[in-house]
Design a protein around this motif. Structure first.
Motif, PDB file in Angstrom:
ATOM      1  N   GLN A 596       0.792  -1.232   0.000  1.00  0.00           N
ATOM      2  CA  GLN A 596       0.000   0.000   0.000  1.00  0.00           C
ATOM      3  C   GLN A 596       0.828   1.288   0.000  1.00  0.00           C
ATOM      4  O   GLN A 596       0.258   2.379  -0.098  1.00  0.00           O
ATOM      5  N   GLY A 599       0.015   3.382  -2.714  1.00  0.00           N
ATOM      6  CA  GLY A 599      -1.404   3.621  -2.890  1.00  0.00           C
ATOM      7  C   GLY A 599      -1.830   3.435  -4.330  1.00  0.00           C
ATOM      8  O   GLY A 599      -1.565   2.393  -4.951  1.00  0.00           O
ATOM      9  N   LYS A 628      -5.135   2.212  -1.415  1.00  0.00           N
ATOM     10  CA  LYS A 628      -4.556   3.400  -0.783  1.00  0.00           C
ATOM     11  C   LYS A 628      -4.165   3.066   0.652  1.00  0.00           C
ATOM     12  O   LYS A 628      -4.688   2.115   1.239  1.00  0.00           O
ATOM     13  N   GLN A 674      -4.777  10.313  -1.782  1.00  0.00           N
ATOM     14  CA  GLN A 674      -4.055   9.151  -1.272  1.00  0.00           C
ATOM     15  C   GLN A 674      -4.283   8.926   0.232  1.00  0.00           C
ATOM     16  O   GLN A 674      -4.018   7.841   0.731  1.00  0.00           O
TER      17      GLN A 674
END
Length: 708
Positions: A596, A599, A628, A674
């Motif tokens: 992640q 993102g 994200k 984000q």
């Protein structure tokens, strides 16, 4: 089978899952605790010998004894006497009236002067006349009696003698009845009246016996019982009687003692006979178990986090709790073999230390309270009615202190330091307990209690350190100790990064420093951010030369590749890293950081390059797949990762240049959405920006030029 269970675990709704697990917990807890609350009974018979010494398990009023005491008090209460001054006057008036009747009759029966021997009325008529006048007095005073002979005797006396006798008896009666005379005093007062009449010169010898009879009959009580006030006094005295109680721990019958009717009645009253099994303890225990189950359910039901985390946390909390319940059960079994309270060996801080390190502080407090209450019931000793309060407080205080002292540092040294302080706390509590009991303890007992208190704290720390790896392994938990182990440079994956992608390794270390400092400033887990940063770019080890920090010279493989291919290679390092970490069974939190940390960021360089080549491309094709950042730590790592890479491009970095760069990167990510799925606030973003700038200024500060 394991995969099926895991799938079921993931898919089942939390409410159904929690109710099922907590129901099993309630059944198990009831089974463990039942023996602790079950009342011991004995098969005994009246008029037999008791095989053992039996004490009362509870304090209860002995209503029979209380009633007997009230009856005794009622019989012993002094009656309320009331003196009546009018009695003396009334008796004097009666005596005077009697003589007045006689004198009046004598005056009315004066002889005929011509025939002195002939009376107007015969003697019998005179007696009848006096008797008629006297009847009214006799009705009002039943005790007053005069015979016809006595009346006849008085009628023969001279008027002058009658007057003197009247005055004398009125005087004597008035004198004697002016004092309090009770029923028990009547004989003495009558005797005194008789004595005075016998010694009186006013009474002729011929009339003495009549006067004595009359005088004695005139003596009555002047001080009588006031029933209303007496009854009130009796009621007050009866109400003041303390109920007779059979006290908890009181010996009812000793070994070898004959069980008479009274002892058997007390055994029945206290419910110690086998034919008197009570369901009350069972009902009470069911209510307690339901109460504990409700607390656990409400805690997790009101906890705002994802269902997977709540399910896992519930299982961990239950596992910890039952480990403690098993320890309680073992202590309760061996406690009967000793004269001291072995329960003080219980590791008071084990529950809060484990739960706080594995889960969170809020749950640690709840588990401390539930553990203390349960231990108070399971570790009953002697004849405590409901729970062993000193043990419950001992565990509660030790647990709360350990939570405060542990803080957010889960290192072994800190756990041991915390357990040492808990030991000191336990010793102080035991000292308080020994003083409050006001009992005398010999040196061996004092030594045991102090050693037990110290051992309790040390055991808490030792068991915490010993059990942590099992919980971490079985539940896949990422504790501070596990993070510290993962931060070791000798870890195979970190060695892989260092040897295969040294540039990436250096970049990761720099990102770790930035992320750690920034996370600490907003209350996030700095240690997790640091360790996660070490592994966040491990996917680059799959194709190390395609990342600029690992390239040497001016050769860049991307110059020979189409933008789409370069895009795929760059984007793949996030998913490659997640797969590599999954393969090595790394914690889920570390895997999430690798997956992640970019993102759904936009690869603008290759997008523009594709546009310049005349390709028809869309922006979404040049974005990372995401998701994200879901946590503060991952969002901060994403900022640190971008900032650390970008700051390298600044020639002669200054604080102003660094500040503008950091602000632009954060603003760009914020505008790109984000941070939409994590709980990072604007206020916290400003703190993160400031701390990153300060840290970078420390890295890129100006240096003194040394002379050649």
């Amino acid at each position: 089978m394991f995969k099926t269970a895991k799938k079921l675990f993931t898919s089942l709704k939390f409410n159904y899952f929690s109710l099922f697990i907590i129901s099993l917990v309630a059944i198990g807890l009831f089974s463990f605790m039942y023996d602790s609350v079950k009342q011991e009974t004995y098969e005994l018979h009246e008029f037999k010998i008791s095989p053992k010494t039996i004490r009362s398990l509870k304090t209860i009023e002995d209503t029979v004894k209380t009633e007997q005491e009230k009856r005794r008090i009622e019989n012993e209460v002094t009656p309320f006497y009331q003196f009546d001054e009018e009695v003396s006057k009334t008796r004097q008036a009666i005596a005077a009236s009697l003589f007045d009747f006689i004198i009046e009759e004598k005056k009315a029966n004066i002889p005929d002067p011509e025939n002195p021997d002939k009376l107007v009325k015969s003697r019998s008529e005179q007696i009848e006349e006096v008797r008629n006048k006297f009847k009214k007095l006799e009705k009002e005073e039943p005790g007053l009696r005069l015979t016809d002979e006595a009346i006849a005797s008085l009628l023969t006396a001279e008027v002058s003698d009658l007057t003197k006798m009247k005055q004398e008896i009125v005087s004597i009666i008035g004198e004697e009845l002016s004092k309090p005379v009770r029923s028990e005093d009547l004989s003495a007062v009558r005797y005194e009246v008789e004595r005075k009449l016998r010694s009186s010169e006013a009474v002729p010898p011929a009339e003495l016996q009549t006067m004595i009879t009359l005088g004695r009959s005139l003596v009555v009580e002047t001080e009588t019982i006031n029933k209303e006030l007496t009854d009130k006094r009796i009621e007050e005295e009866k109400n003041a009687v303390e109920p007779t109680r059979i006290l908890q721990g009181q010996v009812i019958v000793r070994e070898g003692q004959f069980i008479d009717s009274e002892i058997y009645r007390q055994l029945e009253l206290t419910g110690l006979l086998t034919n008197q099994s009570s369901y009350k303890p069972m009902i009470g225990l069911i209510l307690y178990v339901l109460f504990v189950s409700a607390i656990i359910y409400l805690h997790f039901a009101t906890w705002r986090t994802d269902n997977y985390q709540k399910k896992k946390s519930l299982l961990i909390a239950i596992a910890v709790f039952f480990i403690l319940v098993i320890i309680m059960k073992l202590l309760s079994l061996i406690d009967k073999e000793f004269d001291v309270q072995v329960a003080f060996l219980f590791p008071t801080a084990l529950a809060p230390l484990l739960v706080k390190l594995l889960l969170n502080e809020r749950l640690a407090y709840m588990m401390t309270i539930v553990t203390a209450a349960t231990a108070g019931i399971m570790l009953l000793e002697g004849f405590s009615a409901i729970m062993q309060m000193e043990i419950a407080l001992y565990i509660l205080f030790g647990g709360v202190i350990s939570i405060y002292l542990l803080g957010n540092n889960g290192r072994r040294s800190n756990i041991l330091r915390t357990s040492l302080v808990v030991s000191v706390s336990n010793i102080l509590f035991v000292a308080f307990y020994l003083q409050m009991t006001q009992s005398t303890y010999d040196l061996s007992e004092l030594s045991f209690y102090l050693i037990a208190a110290f051992a309790s704290g040390i055991l808490s720390g030792a068991l915490t350190i010993g059990l942590m790896p099992f919980f971490e392994s079985f539940f896949g938990i990422l504790s501070d100790m596990r993070l510290i182990e993962l931060s070791n440079p000798n870890h195979p994956l970190l060695k892989k990064v260092l040897t295969e992608t040294p540039g990436t390794y250096h970049h990761s270390v720099m990102v770790a420093n930035l992320a750690d400092a920034a996370c600490e400033s907003v209350g996030a887990n700095g240690l997790l951010a640091r360790v996660g940063s070490y592994y966040h770019d491990i996917g680059k080890t799959v194709r190390p030369n395609f990342f600029i920090e690992n390239q040497h010279g001016n050769l860049n493989p991307h110059d020979e590749l189409p933008p789409e291919k370069s895009r795929d290679i760059i984007i793949a390092h996030a998913t490659d890293g997640a797969e590599l970490l999954t393969k090595h069974k790394m914690p889920r939190e570390i895997i999430d950081i690798a997956r992640q940390h970019h993102g759904t960021s936009f690869l603008k360089f290759f997008f523009v390059k594709a546009k310049e080549l005349g390709q028809d491309v869309i922006e979404d094709d040049f974005r990372y797949p995401g998701p994200k950042p879901q946590t503060k730590e991952i969002a901060i790592i994403s900022i640190a990762d971008s900032v650390e890479a970008a700051v390298r491009t600044i020639k002669e970095p200054t604080p102003d240049k660094i500040a503008k760069l950091v602000n632009s990167i954060i603003t760009s990510k914020l505008n790109d959405g984000q941070f939409d799925e994590c709980e990072l606030s604007m206020k916290e973003l400003r703190k993160v920006e400031r701390v990153i700038c300060e840290t970078l200024n420390g890295f890129y500060h100006s240096r003194i030029e040394y002379p050649e």
